[in-house]
Design a protein around this motif. Structure first.
Motif, PDB file in Angstrom:
ATOM      1  N   ASP A  33       0.881  -1.066  -0.073  1.00 50.89           N
ATOM      2  CA  ASP A  33      -0.036  -0.029   0.011  1.00 50.89           C
ATOM      3  C   ASP A  33       0.943   1.175  -0.082  1.00 50.89           C
ATOM      4  O   ASP A  33       1.583   1.575   0.975  1.00 50.89           O
ATOM      5  N   ARG A  36       0.429   4.126   2.946  1.00 53.03           N
ATOM      6  CA  ARG A  36       0.773   3.659   4.417  1.00 53.03           C
ATOM      7  C   ARG A  36       2.196   3.192   4.397  1.00 53.03           C
ATOM      8  O   ARG A  36       3.055   3.458   5.447  1.00 53.03           O
ATOM      9  N   GLN A  40       5.585   4.687   6.668  1.00 56.74           N
ATOM     10  CA  GLN A  40       6.206   3.742   7.631  1.00 56.74           C
ATOM     11  C   GLN A  40       7.413   3.681   7.435  1.00 56.74           C
ATOM     12  O   GLN A  40       8.447   3.991   8.283  1.00 56.74           O
TER      13      GLN A  40
END
Length: 228
Positions: A33, A36, A40
Motif C-alpha cells: 500500500d 501507508r 512507515q
C-alpha cells in the motif's frame, strides 16, 4: 598474517540506503500500500538516523510483504532493483577499497543491519563472500524456501553486530586477537560499538554524530564518495 576487514554497507560502500530504497521500490511496483508503507518507511528511516530504531518492528514491517510472493518472483524484482537502483550508484572508489583489502589477503566481511535478502546480491557485486546481515526466516529452514515474513536470529544492529561477528570468527576458530589489524568501515553512529571493538576504526562518509566522535577519538575519517 592476514588482517580482518569489516565493511558496513549503506552509506558506506554504497551512497544510499538499500533497505529504504527497497521500500520505495516496493511502493513503485505496487506490491505494498503506497501511502501507508511510504509513511512507515520514512518513519523507520528517521528513527534509524536518530539512533532509536526498534529493529524488530522494522524487520517485521520490511519482511512481511516478502511472504506473499514466490522466491522466483522476488528474484525477478530484486534483479530489476539492482539494475535500476543500486548498481548505478556504486562508485569506483568503493570497489577499489574492497579490492585492496582482498588483494592484501585480508579476511573480508560485509556487516549490515539491512536484511540478507536485500543485501546478498550487493555484497556479491563487491566480491565479498561473507555477509553478516539480519536473517530472514524461511518456511522450513531451507535457504531456497519461501519466506515467512519474519526475521530470525540476532539482528546485526548496534551491539548485535559484535555478537554476530564474534560468532562468525569463532566458527572459523578465530578471535579478535588473531589479527594484527582489524578494520571496520562505517558511516553511522549506530556502529560506534563495533568501531570501538576493532584496532582500526574508519569513519567512512560519517554522519555528523559519528564524525564528531571520530574527530574526538582521533579515528581516521574517509570521505569515500568525494574521492570518486
Amino acid at each position: 598474517m592476514a588482517n580482518l576487514a569489516l565493511f558496513d554497507l549503506d552509506h558506506t560502500l554504497i551512497p544510499t540506503d538499500s533497505d529504504y530504497e527497497w521500500g520505495r521500490f516496493m511502493v513503485k511496483l505496487g506490491i505494498v500500500d503506497a501511502e501507508r508503507f511510504a509513511e512507515q518507511n520514512e518513519r523507520f528511516y528517521a528513527d534509524y538516523k536518530a539512533g532509536k530504531l526498534d529493529i524488530h518492528a522494522y524487520l517485521l514491517a520490511m519482511l512481511t510483504p516478502l511472504a506473499k510472493y514466490s522466491r522466483a518472483q522476488l528474484k525477478e524484482w530484486h534483479d530489476q532493483y539492482m539494475h535500476e537502483v543500486i548498481k548505478p550508484t556504486i562508485v569506483p572508489a568503493a570497489l577499489e577499497l574492497v579490492k585492496q583489502h582482498k588483494e592484501a589477503g585480508d579476511l573480508c566481511c560485509v556487516v549490515t543491519a539491512t536484511n540478507e535478502f536485500i543485501t546478498a546480491p550487493i555484497a556479491e557485486v563487491f566480491g565479498v563472500d561473507k555477509l553478516i546481515a539480519c536473517e530472514v526466516e524461511t518456511v522450513d529452514g531451507h535457504p531456497a524456501s519461501a519466506f515467512t515474513g519474519r526475521p530470525t536470529g540476532t539482528p546485526s544492529y548496534r551491539e548485535g553486530k559484535i555478537v554476530r561477528v564474534e560468532a562468525w570468527l569463532a566458527s572459523l576458530g578465530k578471535r579478535w586477537s588473531d589479527f594484527e589489524h582489524s578494520y571496520f568501515y562505517s558511516d553511522s553512529h549506530n556502529d560506534i560499538p563495533l568501531l570501538e571493538k576493532v584496532t582500526d576504526p574508519i569513519a567512512t562518509n560519517p554522519d555528523d554524530t559519528l564524525r564528531a566522535h571520530a574527530q574526538q577519538a582521533g579515528w581516521r575519517i574517509l570521505d569515500l564518495f568525494q574521492a570518486s
